[in-house]
Design a protein around this motif. Sequence first.
Motif, PDB file in Angstrom:
ATOM      1  N   ILE A   7      -1.153  33.833 -29.211  1.00  0.00           N
ATOM      2  CA  ILE A   7      -1.307  32.517 -29.825  1.00  0.00           C
ATOM      3  C   ILE A   7      -0.122  31.624 -29.468  1.00  0.00           C
ATOM      4  N   ILE A   8       1.079  32.169 -29.567  1.00  0.00           N
ATOM      5  CA  ILE A   8       2.280  31.390 -29.253  1.00  0.00           C
ATOM      6  C   ILE A   8       2.285  30.968 -27.785  1.00  0.00           C
ATOM      7  N   LEU A   9       1.972  31.892 -26.880  1.00  0.00           N
ATOM      8  CA  LEU A   9       1.967  31.566 -25.450  1.00  0.00           C
ATOM      9  C   LEU A   9       0.880  30.557 -25.098  1.00  0.00           C
ATOM     10  N   ASN A  10      -0.301  30.700 -25.694  1.00  0.00           N
ATOM     11  CA  ASN A  10      -1.375  29.740 -25.438  1.00  0.00           C
ATOM     12  C   ASN A  10      -1.006  28.349 -25.935  1.00  0.00           C
ATOM     13  N   THR A  11      -0.384  28.289 -27.104  1.00  0.00           N
ATOM     14  CA  THR A  11       0.044  27.007 -27.657  1.00  0.00           C
ATOM     15  C   THR A  11       1.102  26.366 -26.760  1.00  0.00           C
ATOM     16  N   LEU A  12       2.063  27.156 -26.320  1.00  0.00           N
ATOM     17  CA  LEU A  12       3.091  26.636 -25.412  1.00  0.00           C
ATOM     18  C   LEU A  12       2.494  26.159 -24.094  1.00  0.00           C
ATOM     19  N   LEU A  13       1.530  26.901 -23.571  1.00  0.00           N
ATOM     20  CA  LEU A  13       0.867  26.498 -22.333  1.00  0.00           C
ATOM     21  C   LEU A  13       0.203  25.136 -22.493  1.00  0.00           C
ATOM     22  N   ILE A  14      -0.480  24.937 -23.597  1.00  0.00           N
ATOM     23  CA  ILE A  14      -1.163  23.659 -23.845  1.00  0.00           C
ATOM     24  C   ILE A  14      -0.139  22.531 -23.964  1.00  0.00           C
ATOM     25  N   ILE A  15       0.911  22.736 -24.734  1.00  0.00           N
ATOM     26  CA  ILE A  15       1.915  21.685 -24.942  1.00  0.00           C
ATOM     27  C   ILE A  15       2.632  21.343 -23.633  1.00  0.00           C
ATOM     28  N   VAL A  16       3.101  22.358 -22.913  1.00  0.00           N
ATOM     29  CA  VAL A  16       3.840  22.121 -21.670  1.00  0.00           C
ATOM     30  C   VAL A  16       2.942  21.495 -20.607  1.00  0.00           C
ATOM     31  N   SER A  17       1.725  21.998 -20.457  1.00  0.00           N
ATOM     32  CA  SER A  17       0.805  21.435 -19.465  1.00  0.00           C
ATOM     33  C   SER A  17       0.469  19.985 -19.787  1.00  0.00           C
ATOM     34  N   THR A  18       0.191  19.712 -21.045  1.00  0.00           N
ATOM     35  CA  THR A  18      -0.101  18.337 -21.452  1.00  0.00           C
ATOM     36  C   THR A  18       1.104  17.440 -21.185  1.00  0.00           C
ATOM     37  N   ALA A  19       2.291  17.918 -21.497  1.00  0.00           N
ATOM     38  CA  ALA A  19       3.509  17.129 -21.287  1.00  0.00           C
ATOM     39  C   ALA A  19       3.715  16.824 -19.802  1.00  0.00           C
ATOM     40  N   ILE A  20       3.558  17.813 -18.957  1.00  0.00           N
ATOM     41  CA  ILE A  20       3.778  17.624 -17.518  1.00  0.00           C
ATOM     42  C   ILE A  20       2.738  16.671 -16.928  1.00  0.00           C
ATOM     43  N   ILE A  21       1.468  16.914 -17.237  1.00  0.00           N
ATOM     44  CA  ILE A  21       0.399  16.065 -16.691  1.00  0.00           C
ATOM     45  C   ILE A  21       0.528  14.634 -17.200  1.00  0.00           C
ATOM     46  N   SER A  22       0.752  14.472 -18.488  1.00  0.00           N
ATOM     47  CA  SER A  22       0.834  13.121 -19.057  1.00  0.00           C
ATOM     48  C   SER A  22       2.064  12.379 -18.563  1.00  0.00           C
ATOM     49  N   PHE A  23       3.153  13.084 -18.360  1.00  0.00           N
ATOM     50  CA  PHE A  23       4.366  12.454 -17.829  1.00  0.00           C
ATOM     51  C   PHE A  23       4.114  11.949 -16.412  1.00  0.00           C
ATOM     52  N   SER A  24       3.377  12.739 -15.623  1.00  0.00           N
ATOM     53  CA  SER A  24       3.093  12.326 -14.247  1.00  0.00           C
ATOM     54  C   SER A  24       2.164  11.112 -14.197  1.00  0.00           C
ATOM     55  N   PHE A  25       1.332  10.923 -15.229  1.00  0.00           N
ATOM     56  CA  PHE A  25       0.460   9.748 -15.312  1.00  0.00           C
ATOM     57  C   PHE A  25       1.144   8.568 -16.004  1.00  0.00           C
ATOM     58  N   GLY A  26       2.341   8.799 -16.522  1.00  0.00           N
ATOM     59  CA  GLY A  26       3.043   7.748 -17.248  1.00  0.00           C
ATOM     60  C   GLY A  26       2.441   7.475 -18.617  1.00  0.00           C
ATOM     61  N   ARG A  27       1.800   8.474 -19.204  1.00  0.00           N
ATOM     62  CA  ARG A  27       1.128   8.334 -20.506  1.00  0.00           C
ATOM     63  C   ARG A  27       1.604   9.401 -21.485  1.00  0.00           C
ATOM     64  N   PHE A  28       2.867   9.781 -21.373  1.00  0.00           N
ATOM     65  CA  PHE A  28       3.413  10.883 -22.156  1.00  0.00           C
ATOM     66  C   PHE A  28       3.222  10.680 -23.661  1.00  0.00           C
TER      67      PHE A  28
END
Length: 149
Positions: A7-28
Amino acid sequence: MQYSLGIILNTLLIIVSTAIISFSFGRFSECITFLLCFCILRLSSGGFHLKTALACNIVTIFLSTVLPSFITVSNSTLWIANVLSLIIIVTFAPNPDRNTRIPTSIYPLLKLVSIALVSSNFFLQSTVIGIAFLVQSLTVIPWTRRRTQ
């Protein structure tokens, strides 16, 4: 222990992936706001679960990066989304997973928290929060009949 770590790893994966993708789109900020609001409402309202953690991860990352980045709504549409979310939450929340260990005695409190969260967007008037709450509220609707055992 393995379940908790998953659960912890899945949650971290979602948060980190969302952060990286959204930062690259400029929509963090929009994407993180969406993810946070979606998750907070989900904690109190419950909702539909996908069959695998991988499917959950992919869908959650997709929703939290695509919707806040590419969807804009008018004030009247936001108002309709807020009303629709509130109706769904009042009608169906909480709808926890059948394996949950939440005592039914606190379901009324969970419903009140869910209603308060959704109602807050009538004052905040945030498109991102409105979309997050609408998407999450749709997962609370029991689209199929539950089997009695």
